[in-house]
Design a protein around this motif. Structure first.
Motif, PDB file in Angstrom:
ATOM      1  N   VAL A  68       0.914  -1.196  -0.060  1.00 40.66           N
ATOM      2  CA  VAL A  68      -0.052   0.054   0.030  1.00 40.66           C
ATOM      3  C   VAL A  68       1.064   0.984   0.124  1.00 40.66           C
ATOM      4  N   TYR A 124      -8.771   7.320  -0.818  1.00 42.18           N
ATOM      5  CA  TYR A 124      -8.299   6.208  -1.215  1.00 42.18           C
ATOM      6  C   TYR A 124      -8.510   6.434  -2.632  1.00 42.18           C
ATOM      7  N   THR A 130      -3.553   1.275  -3.171  1.00 39.79           N
ATOM      8  CA  THR A 130      -3.233  -0.032  -3.358  1.00 39.79           C
ATOM      9  C   THR A 130      -2.608  -0.658  -4.522  1.00 39.79           C
ATOM     10  N   TRP A 146     -11.386  -7.843  -1.911  1.00 40.51           N
ATOM     11  CA  TRP A 146     -10.878  -6.436  -1.923  1.00 40.51           C
ATOM     12  C   TRP A 146     -11.801  -5.460  -1.296  1.00 40.51           C
ATOM     13  N   LEU A 195      -8.167  -2.274   5.976  1.00 37.57           N
ATOM     14  CA  LEU A 195      -7.059  -1.218   5.657  1.00 37.57           C
ATOM     15  C   LEU A 195      -7.271  -0.030   6.233  1.00 37.57           C
TER      16      LEU A 195
END
Length: 335
Positions: free
Chosen positions: A65, A80, A113, A136, A144
């Protein structure tokens, strides 16, 4: 039907021709001993760019990451930023999309990611021989954020954005987890999965990297295909700040320059033709999704450009308009 069959076929063929030769990488190795999610290592890459190695209990492997630390000493929000279908060892946003350059000096931490190739950034029903074990959605929404936001001492406010497959993934995650993200941006993406067009786009996205789409959500038409359809679930986006963008498929000057400067102009032109068809398809997707939001009375910023292909120079250009929509939702200045 909202899109002619010829457009569906053109998009599918373009996707396959642009990406099929890149399929064939071995699936990530599963390590059953990895049964808890935690930060296992970190390293400084360059300037404000760090790489974290996060153990994922759901995927039983270490996920790289990358983090771009923002400016200022106060706790910052988190963006993100999801990659496209390639999802290489380092996000295309860093290697091709100029994200590190763009976000320098901005009061936001950007999290990127790696390794979600062809995954749709979702939880698959079954292990795939080519693409491996994909969880995911669980990783991005449950595993995460507590790890990376604690590491960054985040303000707790977050947004999600992505390009191409990552655009669909970002919208899907925002739609399926209402209130988790203050804002979402989809750049050059498609947002349906349950209709004929959505079946085709999803099948070709997964298949372009050698995956078996039946391992994703079961056979097309199964309930999970509808459950992941952001067009059908658009009402769950109410209250989320939304940004959508797409080009037309016509080349920009930067696109033409990239073709003429390529080592093999013929191959570059062939790939550009695929990118043109892909972007024309995502333009249709974006316009249709924007119309759906309008029908529901859900506001969205829609940035449609007269040119732009499905290429990284054009994705990089789309980042600024997207950020100008996301920043106020994160309570930070855009500039």
């Amino acid at each position: 039907m909202f899109c002619a069959a010829a457009s569906i076929v053109a998009l599918a063929v373009a996707t396959a021709s642009a990406h099929a030769e890149e399929a064939g990488n071995p699936a990530p190795v599963i390590d059953p001993s990895i049964d808890r999610t935690e930060l296992v290592a970190s390293e400084i890459r360059l300037g404000n760019w760090e790489r974290l190695y996060v153990a994922s209990a759901s995927m039983h492997r270490i996920v790289p990451v990358d983090v771009l630390r923002g400016s200022g000493s106060e706790p910052r929000p988190t963006l993100y930023l999801l990659d496209g279908v390639e999802a290489e060892d380092t996000s295309g946003w860093l290697t091709k999309g100029r994200a590190a350059e763009y976000f320098t000096g901005k009061p936001v931490d950007v999290v990127l990611t790696s390794g979600g190739v062809g995954s749709m950034y979702t939880d698959w029903q079954r292990y795939d021989a080519m693409l491996g074990l994909n969880r995911w959605e669980t990783f991005l929404t449950d595993e995460l954020p507590p790890v990376v936001e604690a590491y960054l001492e985040s303000s707790g406010r977050r947004a999600i954005a992505g390009v191409s497959m990552g655009a669909q993934g970002a919208m899907m995650l925002a739609q399926r987890h209402p209130g988790r993200y203050a804002a979402v941006a989809g750049m050059s993406g498609c947002y349906s999965t349950a209709d004929e067009f959505g079946h085709t786009v999803t099948r070709m996205t997964v298949g372009s990297r050698g995956g078996d789409v039946v391992n994703l959500w079961g056979p097309p038409g199964s309930p999970e295909w509808a459950a992941h359809d952001s067009f059908l679930g658009a009402d769950h986006l109410r209250g989320t700040v939304i940004h959508l963008s797409a080009g037309t498929g016509l080349p920009t000057p930067a696109d033409l320059a990239a073709i003429t400067q390529a080592p093999n102009i013929f191959d570059a032109a062939r790939m550009a033709g695929g990118g043109s068809s892909l972007e024309a398809g995502t333009r249709t997707c974006t316009e249709r999704f924007a119309q759906r939001l309008t029908q529901l009375g859900i506001p969205a910023t829609v940035h449609l450009t007269p040119t732009g292909m499905h290429t990284w120079p054009d994705f990089a250009d789309a980042l600024g308009p997207a950020w100008r929509t996301l920043a106020p939702a994160l309570n930070v200045p855009a500039d």
